[in-house]
Write a protein that holds these residues in place. Structure first.
Motif, PDB file in Angstrom:
ATOM      1  N   VAL A  24     -32.722  15.769  11.810  1.00 48.23           N
ATOM      2  CA  VAL A  24     -31.678  16.791  11.724  1.00 48.23           C
ATOM      3  C   VAL A  24     -32.294  18.159  11.442  1.00 48.23           C
ATOM      4  O   VAL A  24     -33.031  18.322  10.453  1.00 48.23           O
ATOM      5  CB  VAL A  24     -30.661  16.459  10.607  1.00 48.23           C
ATOM      6  N   ARG A  25     -31.983  19.117  12.287  1.00 52.25           N
ATOM      7  CA  ARG A  25     -32.457  20.485  12.050  1.00 52.25           C
ATOM      8  C   ARG A  25     -31.583  21.149  10.989  1.00 52.25           C
ATOM      9  O   ARG A  25     -30.356  20.962  10.955  1.00 52.25           O
ATOM     10  CB  ARG A  25     -32.417  21.296  13.341  1.00 52.25           C
ATOM     11  N   HIS A  26     -32.192  21.921  10.117  1.00 57.40           N
ATOM     12  CA  HIS A  26     -31.462  22.583   9.033  1.00 57.40           C
ATOM     13  C   HIS A  26     -30.408  23.542   9.567  1.00 57.40           C
ATOM     14  O   HIS A  26     -30.445  23.994  10.720  1.00 57.40           O
ATOM     15  CB  HIS A  26     -32.429  23.328   8.113  1.00 57.40           C
ATOM     16  N   ALA A  27     -29.459  23.900   8.713  1.00 58.32           N
ATOM     17  CA  ALA A  27     -28.386  24.819   9.060  1.00 58.32           C
ATOM     18  C   ALA A  27     -28.878  26.267   9.061  1.00 58.32           C
ATOM     19  O   ALA A  27     -30.006  26.566   8.667  1.00 58.32           O
ATOM     20  CB  ALA A  27     -27.236  24.650   8.072  1.00 58.32           C
ATOM     21  N   ARG A  75     -28.723   5.452   4.963  1.00 56.51           N
ATOM     22  CA  ARG A  75     -29.011   4.903   3.639  1.00 56.51           C
ATOM     23  C   ARG A  75     -29.925   5.789   2.817  1.00 56.51           C
ATOM     24  O   ARG A  75     -29.890   5.762   1.589  1.00 56.51           O
ATOM     25  CB  ARG A  75     -29.668   3.526   3.797  1.00 56.51           C
ATOM     26  N   ALA A  76     -30.780   6.552   3.516  1.00 58.02           N
ATOM     27  CA  ALA A  76     -31.776   7.349   2.814  1.00 58.02           C
ATOM     28  C   ALA A  76     -32.095   8.582   3.643  1.00 58.02           C
ATOM     29  O   ALA A  76     -31.894   8.612   4.860  1.00 58.02           O
ATOM     30  CB  ALA A  76     -33.045   6.529   2.576  1.00 58.02           C
ATOM     31  N   ALA A  77     -32.588   9.619   2.965  1.00 56.77           N
ATOM     32  CA  ALA A  77     -32.949  10.858   3.654  1.00 56.77           C
ATOM     33  C   ALA A  77     -34.262  11.386   3.095  1.00 56.77           C
ATOM     34  O   ALA A  77     -34.495  11.362   1.882  1.00 56.77           O
ATOM     35  CB  ALA A  77     -31.844  11.896   3.501  1.00 56.77           C
ATOM     36  N   ALA A  89     -29.767  18.928   3.676  1.00 62.09           N
ATOM     37  CA  ALA A  89     -29.770  17.488   3.410  1.00 62.09           C
ATOM     38  C   ALA A  89     -28.788  17.130   2.298  1.00 62.09           C
ATOM     39  O   ALA A  89     -28.023  16.163   2.427  1.00 62.09           O
ATOM     40  CB  ALA A  89     -31.180  17.036   3.031  1.00 62.09           C
ATOM     41  N   MET A  90     -28.788  17.907   1.234  1.00 64.47           N
ATOM     42  CA  MET A  90     -27.889  17.609   0.116  1.00 64.47           C
ATOM     43  C   MET A  90     -26.428  17.743   0.530  1.00 64.47           C
ATOM     44  O   MET A  90     -25.583  16.925   0.153  1.00 64.47           O
ATOM     45  CB  MET A  90     -28.208  18.527  -1.060  1.00 64.47           C
ATOM     46  N   ARG A  91     -26.138  18.781   1.305  1.00 62.48           N
ATOM     47  CA  ARG A  91     -24.745  18.988   1.726  1.00 62.48           C
ATOM     48  C   ARG A  91     -24.291  17.929   2.727  1.00 62.48           C
ATOM     49  O   ARG A  91     -23.171  17.423   2.644  1.00 62.48           O
ATOM     50  CB  ARG A  91     -24.578  20.389   2.323  1.00 62.48           C
ATOM     51  N   ALA A 172     -32.460   9.427   7.611  1.00 64.06           N
ATOM     52  CA  ALA A 172     -32.366  10.787   8.130  1.00 64.06           C
ATOM     53  C   ALA A 172     -33.582  11.586   7.675  1.00 64.06           C
ATOM     54  O   ALA A 172     -34.041  11.437   6.544  1.00 64.06           O
ATOM     55  CB  ALA A 172     -31.081  11.461   7.644  1.00 64.06           C
ATOM     56  N   VAL A 173     -34.096  12.421   8.564  1.00 59.59           N
ATOM     57  CA  VAL A 173     -35.208  13.319   8.247  1.00 59.59           C
ATOM     58  C   VAL A 173     -34.753  14.737   8.573  1.00 59.59           C
ATOM     59  O   VAL A 173     -34.428  15.044   9.721  1.00 59.59           O
ATOM     60  CB  VAL A 173     -36.469  12.968   9.058  1.00 59.59           C
ATOM     61  N   PHE A 174     -34.714  15.606   7.573  1.00 60.59           N
ATOM     62  CA  PHE A 174     -34.240  16.975   7.728  1.00 60.59           C
ATOM     63  C   PHE A 174     -35.427  17.935   7.806  1.00 60.59           C
ATOM     64  O   PHE A 174     -36.310  17.905   6.944  1.00 60.59           O
ATOM     65  CB  PHE A 174     -33.349  17.369   6.547  1.00 60.59           C
ATOM     66  N   GLY A 175     -35.437  18.766   8.850  1.00 66.41           N
ATOM     67  CA  GLY A 175     -36.575  19.660   9.006  1.00 66.41           C
ATOM     68  C   GLY A 175     -36.295  20.845   9.898  1.00 66.41           C
ATOM     69  O   GLY A 175     -35.196  21.404   9.892  1.00 66.41           O
TER      70      GLY A 175
END
Length: 228
Positions: A24-27, A75-77, A89-91, A172-175
């Motif tokens: 997931v790309r950041h906002a 389940r996890a990020a 990620a938190m939101r 999920a991987v946020f970057g």
């Protein structure tokens, strides 16, 4: 670089009974503050300044609008330590427990290499010169494929070393922008993606709070766009 880093990461996910990884790309986030250090002159200071960029109101609204993510059984990020990624990620993983419905929390931790600053000078120089775009454009640049493949391997090694709770469900991987595509490309290869799936991934230009899902059972690739 450990050989087979992406394969080790995929094997670990499968061992933990995870079914997919979604990148997931950041906002939308604020630009670097006035007077921030220049990357070429003070890379360490620039990295710190870049990590401190916050989400804009548009970015917060994008997180709320990303209904596609809430439909996934994540389940996890794992997230870049840059504030714009970790706050996204938190939101997006936020779950509210009520008296009527018990909702489990999503495990969340930071992985340093997912924030590309300081990871690869060739990758960073290409991104600084070429800007945003699909991974294929960077692969076609001189030295680009080798550099971004090496970056993907390096991050997969860190992801494989991260503690991840067992599924079933997904991770999920946020970057960040094309760097996420580079990691996803290595994971798709390790998961057994077809040539058509890998080609599609090379051409995906990931927008803010959009996602790329890699099926760990066969490497199938799907894109989740931000709802209008």
């Amino acid at each position: 670089m450990p050989a087979g880093a992406a394969e080790a990461f995929v094997a670990k996910c499968r061992q933990r009974k995870l079914d997919f990884v979604v990148f997931v790309r950041h906002a939308s986030s604020a630009p670097l503050h006035a007077g921030a250090a220049k990357r070429a002159e003070k890379p360490h200071d620039w990295k710190i300044d870049d990590q401190m960029r916050v989400l804009t109101q548009k970015g917060k609204d994008q997180c709320a609008a990303a209904a596609w993510f809430r439909e996934l059984d994540v389940r996890a990020a794992l997230t870049s330590p840059a504030r714009r990624a970790s706050e996204t990620a938190m939101r997006m993983t936020d779950r509210t427990e009520t008296e009527e419905q018990k909702v489990g929390s999503v495990y969340l931790r930071m992985v340093a290499g997912v924030h590309p600053a300081g990871m690869s000078e060739p990758c960073e120089a290409l991104f600084e010169t070429m800007g945003y775009g699909p991974l294929r454009v960077f692969f076609e640049a001189e030295g680009g494929e080798e550099a971004f493949q090496a970056y993907g391997d390096a991050v997969c090694a860190e992801l494989a070393a991260a503690a991840v709770p067992a599924g079933p469900g997904g991770l999920a991987v946020f970057g960040h922008a094309v760097f996420l595509n580079a990691i996803a490309y290595k994971v798709s290869q390790a998961a057994g993606a077809s040539e058509a799936a890998k080609a599609a991934l090379l051409d995906m230009d990931l927008g803010e709070t959009e996602g790329i899902r890699i099926d760990l059972t066969g490497g199938d690739v799907a894109k989740y766009p931000l709802a209008p």
